[in-house]
Each structure stands twice: as structure tokens, then as C-alpha cells.
Design a protein around this motif. Sequence first.
Motif, mmCIF file in Angstrom:
data_model
loop_
_atom_site.group_PDB
_atom_site.id
_atom_site.type_symbol
_atom_site.label_atom_id
_atom_site.label_comp_id
_atom_site.label_asym_id
_atom_site.label_seq_id
_atom_site.Cartn_x
_atom_site.Cartn_y
_atom_site.Cartn_z
ATOM 1 N N GLY A 126 0.843 -1.181 0.000
ATOM 2 C CA GLY A 126 0.000 0.000 0.000
ATOM 3 C C GLY A 126 0.882 1.236 0.000
ATOM 4 O O GLY A 126 2.090 1.155 0.238
ATOM 5 N N THR A 140 -4.439 -0.606 1.218
ATOM 6 C CA THR A 140 -3.827 -1.106 2.453
ATOM 7 C C THR A 140 -4.461 -2.427 2.901
ATOM 8 O O THR A 140 -4.801 -2.613 4.066
ATOM 9 C CB THR A 140 -3.939 -0.058 3.564
ATOM 10 O OG1 THR A 140 -5.318 0.320 3.714
ATOM 11 C CG2 THR A 140 -3.105 1.165 3.241
ATOM 12 N N THR A 141 -4.620 -3.328 1.959
ATOM 13 C CA THR A 141 -5.042 -4.694 2.268
ATOM 14 C C THR A 141 -4.072 -5.658 1.591
ATOM 15 O O THR A 141 -3.589 -5.402 0.482
ATOM 16 C CB THR A 141 -6.470 -4.983 1.763
ATOM 17 O OG1 THR A 141 -6.537 -4.731 0.353
ATOM 18 C CG2 THR A 141 -7.492 -4.114 2.485
ATOM 19 N N ARG A 142 -3.783 -6.745 2.282
ATOM 20 C CA ARG A 142 -2.900 -7.757 1.708
ATOM 21 C C ARG A 142 -3.665 -8.534 0.649
ATOM 22 O O ARG A 142 -4.799 -8.978 0.876
ATOM 23 C CB ARG A 142 -2.409 -8.702 2.802
ATOM 24 C CG ARG A 142 -1.404 -9.753 2.326
ATOM 25 C CD ARG A 142 -1.018 -10.654 3.481
ATOM 26 N NE ARG A 142 -0.129 -11.731 3.070
ATOM 27 C CZ ARG A 142 1.196 -11.692 3.130
ATOM 28 N NH1 ARG A 142 1.800 -10.613 3.609
ATOM 29 N NH2 ARG A 142 1.933 -12.716 2.732
ATOM 30 N N GLU A 143 -3.033 -8.723 -0.504
ATOM 31 C CA GLU A 143 -3.726 -9.421 -1.587
ATOM 32 C C GLU A 143 -2.728 -10.016 -2.568
ATOM 33 O O GLU A 143 -1.695 -9.405 -2.872
ATOM 34 C CB GLU A 143 -4.646 -8.452 -2.327
ATOM 35 C CG GLU A 143 -5.505 -9.114 -3.388
ATOM 36 C CD GLU A 143 -6.539 -8.159 -3.981
ATOM 37 O OE1 GLU A 143 -7.228 -8.576 -4.934
ATOM 38 O OE2 GLU A 143 -6.647 -7.017 -3.508
ATOM 39 N N ALA A 200 -0.111 -5.077 3.081
ATOM 40 C CA ALA A 200 -1.004 -4.004 3.526
ATOM 41 C C ALA A 200 -0.255 -2.764 4.004
ATOM 42 O O ALA A 200 -0.732 -1.643 3.837
ATOM 43 C CB ALA A 200 -1.908 -4.528 4.641
ATOM 44 N N HIS A 201 0.901 -2.960 4.591
ATOM 45 C CA HIS A 201 1.621 -1.846 5.222
ATOM 46 C C HIS A 201 2.050 -0.809 4.175
ATOM 47 O O HIS A 201 2.819 -1.126 3.263
ATOM 48 C CB HIS A 201 2.857 -2.375 5.942
ATOM 49 C CG HIS A 201 3.750 -1.311 6.484
ATOM 50 N ND1 HIS A 201 3.312 -0.336 7.360
ATOM 51 C CD2 HIS A 201 5.066 -1.052 6.256
ATOM 52 C CE1 HIS A 201 4.315 0.473 7.654
ATOM 53 N NE2 HIS A 201 5.384 0.054 6.995
#
Length: 303
Positions: A126, A140-143, A200-201
Motif C-alpha cells: 500500500g 492497504t489490504t494484503r492481496e 497491507a503496510h
Amino acid sequence: MEQGTKMADLPLISVYMPTYNRAGMAIAAIESVLAQDYPNFELLVVDDASTDNTWALLTNKYINDERIRFFRQSTGQGACAARNRAIGEAKGEFVTGLDDDDEFLPDRLSSLYQAYDDKYSCVCSGYIWDYGTVQKKLFTTREVVGLTKLLDLHVLSNQALVKRERMLALGGFDTGLAAFQDYDMWVRVVQAFGPALRIAHPSYKVNVGHELGRITNSPKRLDAHKQFVAKHRVHMTERNLQNQMFYRLTMHQQPLSLPQLLRSCRYGLVKLKWRYYLKHKLGVLSRWRIRFFSKGLRGVFRK
């Protein structure tokens, strides 16, 4: 990084950065790399034939820092040619990029490296959209992002951590595109080496509050989008094409009618499309919002 981790245990990461006539912002970008908590990196700065004192100022300021190597193009060839030169000169197992008007957060390299796995083609994160007075965090989501999703929308970012050999195998950035070079690059990386990971970070700050013009901006952006779609058309589904058409409409800043919106929502990106629809319905409020983000409360009331 974890305490006790030795520099010798960590692979070298090469950071490439093109610059042109932006000495002040380039220094802030460079300092953000030097502040990394990941110890084993090199920074390759390529001056794309600046016409001001950028070259002299940067090379004099960092003359004694062995972590930085400087290169200068004899003629202006654009940011992508500068990035490709840096990648060609790099010594690291991994490469990642930084634009000269952006900044890394201190854990940028360590967070990307800790997330890296060879089953992913590359790793990105992100990022923070900095308007000057207000910051907005995006994606800001893990994907895990595969080719089909990526061809809907650029849901990675303009920079990623990737093995240098992969970039070289694909010939680096496409200098024939006037825009969308990063999008094109990661589409080709995902196509060749498999899905990408987005963590996400948010560790990358995009500075959009300044008025100097970003390297990635181009008056030929619409033509470049046509080139991008034509280049990747063979891999696009009907859904991808419809979503690229929606993106093109946003570049034209054309409003959507409600029937158009409902038809377009059949192809996904529903929240994005509704936001765009409402933005045009509430056009004045939207413009005030952007002005507030960029200039603060006083800027809202200034012409």
C-alpha cells in the motif's frame, strides 16, 4: 530488521531513481533511502540531463557516501530510460524504484524483503497519497494479484521489489510508452512469472501536493493508454476491456449517467465506479475537497 541479523545474511537491494531538475525534492528522496532500517542496499541515481544545478549539487553533497552511485544521461531520454540504465548498472539481487519527488518510509525495504517469496513474481505495498496538508492511505489490504485482476485496474503500485534478473529478462521498462510504463512493467512481470503480492503496510509516500509536475504525468496520456490496451489486448477479457474503458472515461473526466453506471457495475470495481459517479453529481464539493487536501482550509476560499 530483526536484532542480530547480519548484513552478510541479507541480499543487496538496488534502488533506482531517475531525476530531472528537482534537486531539492531529490535530496528528500535520497535521504529517505539512506534512513532505511535495511542495511544492505545501494542507491543508483540517474540524472536525465538536467539543465539546472541538480547534477553538481547532488554529486557534491553525497560525494563521500559509498552507498550511492550517480550516472548522467548525455541527452534527455525520459524516466524509463534512466530507470533501465540504473537497473543495468545495479549489483543487487533485487531491485526496486523511487521517483525523485517521492519518499520511502524507514521500513520500506525491510518490509518488502520480509514478505518476499519466490512463488510471487514481485512484492509491492500500500502507499500514502500526500496532498500536502492531508495524507490518504491507499490499497492497504494484503492481496495476491493475478493477471486478470491486474488488467482490470492497476492495483499494485508504481514501485515493487523484484529480482533484477527478471527485469532484465523482460527488457526493463518500455521506453516507447509516454505513460503507464510502471503498469505495463508489472503486467509483463505477472504474466511471465506469476501473481504478485501486495502487502497491507503502506511504506511509500507519493507527494502530490507540490506544483512541479510529476515525471509520470504526460500530455500524451490518452494516447499512451491506447498503446497500453493495444499491447495487452490479447490477454484481456471482456471485463478487462470494459474496465479499461471506464478508466479512460475518468481520464476524460466525463460524467456517467445512472444507466451507464449500472451497466458498468456488471464488470466489477463497483465502489470505485459509484465514487466516480457521485463525484460528478457533487462536483463542487469534490473540487473543494481536493483543494482542501492540497492547500488546507484557507486554500478552499482562495481563487
